[in-house]
Design a protein around this motif. Structure first.
Motif, PDB file in Angstrom:
ATOM      1  N   GLN A  30       0.847  -1.193   0.000  1.00  0.00           N
ATOM      2  CA  GLN A  30       0.000   0.000   0.000  1.00  0.00           C
ATOM      3  C   GLN A  30       0.882   1.242   0.000  1.00  0.00           C
ATOM      4  N   ALA A  31       0.638   2.126  -0.941  1.00  0.00           N
ATOM      5  CA  ALA A  31       1.341   3.407  -0.975  1.00  0.00           C
ATOM      6  C   ALA A  31       0.672   4.314   0.042  1.00  0.00           C
ATOM      7  N   VAL A  32       1.193   4.316   1.275  1.00  0.00           N
ATOM      8  CA  VAL A  32       0.514   4.974   2.391  1.00  0.00           C
ATOM      9  C   VAL A  32       0.349   6.461   2.141  1.00  0.00           C
ATOM     10  N   VAL A  33       1.385   7.107   1.613  1.00  0.00           N
ATOM     11  CA  VAL A  33       1.334   8.553   1.431  1.00  0.00           C
ATOM     12  C   VAL A  33       0.192   8.949   0.500  1.00  0.00           C
ATOM     13  N   LEU A  34      -0.092   8.118  -0.507  1.00  0.00           N
ATOM     14  CA  LEU A  34      -1.147   8.435  -1.463  1.00  0.00           C
ATOM     15  C   LEU A  34      -2.474   7.760  -1.124  1.00  0.00           C
ATOM     16  N   ASN A  35      -2.475   6.894  -0.130  1.00  0.00           N
ATOM     17  CA  ASN A  35      -3.714   6.212   0.244  1.00  0.00           C
ATOM     18  C   ASN A  35      -3.791   6.078   1.771  1.00  0.00           C
ATOM     19  N   PRO A  36      -3.779   7.199   2.501  1.00  0.00           N
ATOM     20  CA  PRO A  36      -3.748   7.131   3.965  1.00  0.00           C
ATOM     21  C   PRO A  36      -5.144   6.951   4.553  1.00  0.00           C
ATOM     22  N   ALA A  37      -5.163   6.753   5.877  1.00  0.00           N
ATOM     23  CA  ALA A  37      -6.426   6.543   6.580  1.00  0.00           C
ATOM     24  C   ALA A  37      -6.908   7.793   7.302  1.00  0.00           C
ATOM     25  N   GLY A  38      -6.162   8.885   7.204  1.00  0.00           N
ATOM     26  CA  GLY A  38      -6.541  10.127   7.866  1.00  0.00           C
ATOM     27  C   GLY A  38      -6.758  11.245   6.867  1.00  0.00           C
ATOM     28  N   ASP A  39      -7.673  12.156   7.185  1.00  0.00           N
ATOM     29  CA  ASP A  39      -8.053  13.204   6.234  1.00  0.00           C
ATOM     30  C   ASP A  39      -6.913  14.183   5.962  1.00  0.00           C
ATOM     31  N   VAL A  40      -6.155  14.563   6.980  1.00  0.00           N
ATOM     32  CA  VAL A  40      -5.065  15.514   6.766  1.00  0.00           C
ATOM     33  C   VAL A  40      -4.013  14.910   5.847  1.00  0.00           C
ATOM     34  N   ALA A  41      -3.628  13.668   6.107  1.00  0.00           N
ATOM     35  CA  ALA A  41      -2.653  12.994   5.247  1.00  0.00           C
ATOM     36  C   ALA A  41      -3.194  12.822   3.834  1.00  0.00           C
ATOM     37  N   ALA A  42      -4.519  12.586   3.708  1.00  0.00           N
ATOM     38  CA  ALA A  42      -5.115  12.435   2.379  1.00  0.00           C
ATOM     39  C   ALA A  42      -5.020  13.736   1.581  1.00  0.00           C
ATOM     40  N   GLN A  43      -5.265  14.864   2.240  1.00  0.00           N
ATOM     41  CA  GLN A  43      -5.144  16.151   1.555  1.00  0.00           C
ATOM     42  C   GLN A  43      -3.701  16.428   1.144  1.00  0.00           C
ATOM     43  N   GLN A  44      -2.759  16.048   1.990  1.00  0.00           N
ATOM     44  CA  GLN A  44      -1.352  16.216   1.635  1.00  0.00           C
ATOM     45  C   GLN A  44      -0.974  15.329   0.454  1.00  0.00           C
ATOM     46  N   GLY A  45      -1.523  14.114   0.415  1.00  0.00           N
ATOM     47  CA  GLY A  45      -1.273  13.238  -0.725  1.00  0.00           C
ATOM     48  C   GLY A  45      -1.848  13.793  -2.013  1.00  0.00           C
ATOM     49  N   GLN A  46      -3.006  14.426  -1.930  1.00  0.00           N
ATOM     50  CA  GLN A  46      -3.596  15.050  -3.114  1.00  0.00           C
ATOM     51  C   GLN A  46      -2.715  16.179  -3.651  1.00  0.00           C
ATOM     52  N   LEU A  47      -2.075  16.919  -2.749  1.00  0.00           N
ATOM     53  CA  LEU A  47      -1.146  17.964  -3.193  1.00  0.00           C
ATOM     54  C   LEU A  47       0.011  17.379  -3.983  1.00  0.00           C
ATOM     55  N   VAL A  48       0.517  16.242  -3.525  1.00  0.00           N
ATOM     56  CA  VAL A  48       1.618  15.578  -4.240  1.00  0.00           C
ATOM     57  C   VAL A  48       1.176  15.173  -5.643  1.00  0.00           C
TER      58      VAL A  48
END
Length: 354
Positions: A30-48
């Motif tokens: 699982q690519a955690v950075v791009l598929n996280p379980a938390g909303d803040v991390a998910a928004q950061q992944g979308q920026l990437v």
């Protein structure tokens, strides 16, 4: 001869099988950075993802044109004639507009996305939503967790619950979490990839991180900043739990844990590696503040008292209180006198205010 003729096909088959196995294993990870379980991390992944796609708008055409130019103007291309040779050509307004306008627009778009995302995902900013589809309900208080980075383990205080843990962190699903972080010795970095980006911890200073976990599960937590010999084992498990399971986890800590007071903390702060999970049923009042202000040991003046004395005049203020302190050091008894005089002055100031 027949056996030799089969060696190459067999070798190709082995290579293909190995490549397929690697691809299968990669697909399971699982690519955690791009598929996280938390909303803040998910928004950061979308920026990437957004930044990568914007940059590919330039990278892909440049690579494609480079390959096309190499093919079109190859030496063996009989379609090229002397008419194509233009040694005096040096400028094209159309080409200049195409070459510069595309990157300029991409830089503007990247700057806008980065500026908005930097402010929206500021770790100190309280959350305004639980997820992309769920707003934060009015009056919901975040779960406060006080984090202390040690050599080489993590200590977590739960002031609301009155417990503490070592190398184990838990929080209810869909409840905002407010982390307050400090360190005992060296700078470190707190990082749960499924939760949010990393945040630094520094001795004598406090940083903050607001985050939320949206799925129940067990997630990896780590130190993402090298801090010495035990760095590789400075990991912990973060448990995303339902409200009922979180309450059970708290009650388990209260039933099984011991008391965490200043002597216990001093012993716990000694460098050690790969410590097991520990739970503390009770925590001495104000212990985290003493850790933050570096005055856990008896007779040591807290940093906030030092800074307050300096703000009031330093040595001159101490002498005005009738204390004749040496220039280099002061005893524990003298520090107690200074703090008592400081507290008395603060109390008088508070009582005089309307």
């Amino acid at each position: 001869m027949f056996r030799q003729s089969l060696q190459w096909p067999l070798r190709v088959c082995r290579w293909s099988a190995s490549a397929g196995a690697v691809a299968a294993l990669t697909g399971c990870a699982q690519a955690v950075v791009l598929n996280p379980a938390g909303d803040v991390a998910a928004q950061q992944g979308q920026l990437v993802v957004q930044a990568t796609l914007l940059m590919l708008l330039i990278i892909v055409p440049v690579i494609a044109l480079t390959l096309w130019f190499a093919w079109k103007y190859r030496a063996t291309n009989t379609a090229n004639t002397e008419a194509d040779y233009a040694p005096d050509w040096h400028h094209s307004t159309v080409l200049e507009l195409v070459i510069w306008s595309g990157p300029l627009l991409i830089v503007i778009a990247l700057g806008a996305i980065t500026w908005i995302g930097t402010h929206k995902l500021d770790p100190y900013r309280p959350l305004d939503r639980i997820s992309a589809t769920q707003a934060l309900q009015p009056g919901v208080q975040p779960l406060e967790v006080q984090v202390v980075a040690m050599d080489w383990k993590w200590l977590f205080f739960y002031p609301e619950q009155g417990i503490a843990t070592v190398n184990e962190l838990a929080a209810p699903v869909n409840r905002p979490i407010l982390f307050k972080l400090t360190s005992t010795t060296t700078m470190n970095a707190f990082y749960v990839p499924d939760l949010a980006g990393m945040i630094y911890t520094m001795p004598g200073m406090q940083t903050e991180l607001n985050a939320v976990i949206n799925k129940a599960g067990v997630y990896e937590g780590k130190s993402s900043h090298y801090s010495g010999a035990g760095f590789s084992g400075m990991t912990f498990k973060f448990h995303g739990l339902s409200d009922a399971d979180f309450e059970q986890w708290v009650q388990k800590a209260k039933a099984e844990g011991q008391a965490l007071d200043r002597p216990t903390f001093v012993k716990l702060a000694e460098p050690s590696q790969r410590d097991p999970v520990q739970r503390f049923a009770t925590v001495e009042a104000g212990l985290y503040d003493k850790v933050l202000n570096r005055c856990v040991e008896d007779g040591k003046m807290c940093m906030h008292h030092m800074m307050a004395i300096d703000a009031m005049g330093g040595e001159a203020y101490a002498r005005a209180q009738g204390l004749n302190l040496p220039q280099d050091i002061c005893t524990a008894e003298e520090s107690v006198q200074v703090i008592a005089a400081l507290d008395a002055k603060v109390a008088r100031y508070a009582s005089d205010r309307p």
